[in-house]
Design a protein around this motif. Structure first.
Motif, PDB file in Angstrom:
ATOM      1  N   PRO A  89       0.798  -1.221   0.000  1.00  0.00           N
ATOM      2  CA  PRO A  89       0.000   0.000   0.000  1.00  0.00           C
ATOM      3  C   PRO A  89       0.836   1.279   0.000  1.00  0.00           C
ATOM      4  CG  PRO A  89       0.036  -0.964   2.189  1.00  0.00           C
ATOM      5  CD  PRO A  89       0.729  -1.937   1.293  1.00  0.00           C
ATOM      6  N   ARG A  90       0.336   2.274  -0.706  1.00  0.00           N
ATOM      7  CA  ARG A  90       0.845   3.639  -0.664  1.00  0.00           C
ATOM      8  C   ARG A  90      -0.366   4.571  -0.631  1.00  0.00           C
ATOM      9  NH1 ARG A  90       6.173   3.817   0.729  1.00  0.00           N
ATOM     10  NH2 ARG A  90       7.560   3.052  -0.905  1.00  0.00           N
ATOM     11  N   ALA A  91      -0.319   5.584   0.211  1.00  0.00           N
ATOM     12  CA  ALA A  91      -1.434   6.514   0.305  1.00  0.00           C
ATOM     13  C   ALA A  91      -1.679   7.220  -1.028  1.00  0.00           C
ATOM     14  CB  ALA A  91      -1.177   7.537   1.404  1.00  0.00           C
ATOM     15  N   ALA A  92      -0.626   7.483  -1.796  1.00  0.00           N
ATOM     16  CA  ALA A  92      -0.752   8.246  -3.032  1.00  0.00           C
ATOM     17  C   ALA A  92      -1.025   7.370  -4.261  1.00  0.00           C
ATOM     18  CB  ALA A  92       0.523   9.065  -3.267  1.00  0.00           C
ATOM     19  N   VAL A  93      -1.097   6.042  -4.081  1.00  0.00           N
ATOM     20  CA  VAL A  93      -1.305   5.141  -5.213  1.00  0.00           C
ATOM     21  C   VAL A  93      -2.570   4.319  -4.980  1.00  0.00           C
ATOM     22  CG1 VAL A  93      -0.336   3.261  -6.584  1.00  0.00           C
ATOM     23  CG2 VAL A  93       1.194   4.971  -5.561  1.00  0.00           C
ATOM     24  N   ALA A  94      -3.543   4.448  -5.903  1.00  0.00           N
ATOM     25  CA  ALA A  94      -4.791   3.674  -5.785  1.00  0.00           C
ATOM     26  C   ALA A  94      -4.533   2.239  -6.217  1.00  0.00           C
ATOM     27  CB  ALA A  94      -5.878   4.302  -6.648  1.00  0.00           C
ATOM     28  N   ARG A  95      -4.842   1.286  -5.345  1.00  0.00           N
ATOM     29  CA  ARG A  95      -4.591  -0.119  -5.661  1.00  0.00           C
ATOM     30  C   ARG A  95      -5.812  -1.003  -5.395  1.00  0.00           C
ATOM     31  NH1 ARG A  95       1.388   0.549  -3.959  1.00  0.00           N
ATOM     32  NH2 ARG A  95       2.359   0.459  -6.014  1.00  0.00           N
ATOM     33  N   LYS A  96      -7.009  -0.435  -5.456  1.00  0.00           N
ATOM     34  CA  LYS A  96      -8.207  -1.230  -5.196  1.00  0.00           C
ATOM     35  C   LYS A  96      -8.380  -2.358  -6.208  1.00  0.00           C
ATOM     36  CE  LYS A  96     -10.949   2.015  -2.543  1.00  0.00           C
ATOM     37  NZ  LYS A  96     -12.253   2.666  -2.380  1.00  0.00           N
TER      38      LYS A  96
END
Length: 197
Positions: A89-96
């Protein structure tokens, strides 16, 4: 309603909850959740949309069951244990779109404060010790502890540590179940089933 909820709990419209299930203080069940009969969701539990929970599941206080998690019948989730659904996870990268599915099979115990890293399958009646961090699949009946979690033994369906004889067999004194080690002691198989009640 066939289930019960505390006045402070939120069960969103569309959620499916089975007969006799109880939802305690400040819990939140999302609209797409599917929960079986006779379950207990403790204080502060969150259940996501893409979640399937079987019958007679116990989820203790402060557990979040996020999207892409499936809990089969008779699973126990200890207080404040953790599921994840994104591996990096990264707050700035959407990975849904990159959620990794987690399956917890029937009768498994997930101890207090343990962490199940997404993409893992926890075997039937496996026992994850308090505080352990599971990063890979766990065999049926395995007893796992530590960070990262490692197998240190085997547990019966009843929840007792198994002691094997020279022939690789063990019997649960409570149920009469007989277990056998196979595949160079890398798996444990229930060969004769007694009475769990």
């Amino acid at each position: 309603m066939s289930y019960w909820k505390h006045d402070s709990a939120i069960v969103d419209e569309g959620a499916q909850l089975g007969e006799g299930t109880k939802v305690w203080h400040f819990a939140h069940v999302s609209p797409g959740a599917r929960i079986g009969a006779g379950c207990s969701l403790g204080q502060g539990v969150y259940v996501g949309n893409d979640v399937a929970i079987g019958n007679n599941v116990r989820i203790q206080n402060n557990v979040s069951v996020y999207d892409a998690v499936t809990l089969e019948d008779d699973v126990f989730c200890g207080p404040s244990m953790v599921f994840t659904n994104v591996y990096n996870p990264r707050a700035a990268v959407a990975r849904k779109a990159e959620y990794r599915r987690t399956l917890v099979k029937r009768g498994a115990t997930l101890g207090a404060n343990c962490t199940i890293v997404c993409g893992s399958t926890i075997g039937s009646h496996a026992f994850i010790g308090a505080g352990a961090v599971v990063q890979k699949d766990v065999a049926d009946f395995a007893l796992m502890v530590g960070v990262p979690a490692r197998r240190i033994g085997w547990m019966s369906r009843y929840g007792e540590r198994l002691v094997f004889d020279a022939q690789g067999r063990a019997q649960c004194p409570h149920t009469g179940d007989v277990y056998e080690l196979q595949d160079d002691e890398r798996c444990c198989v229930l060969v004769t089933q007694g009475n769990l009640a």
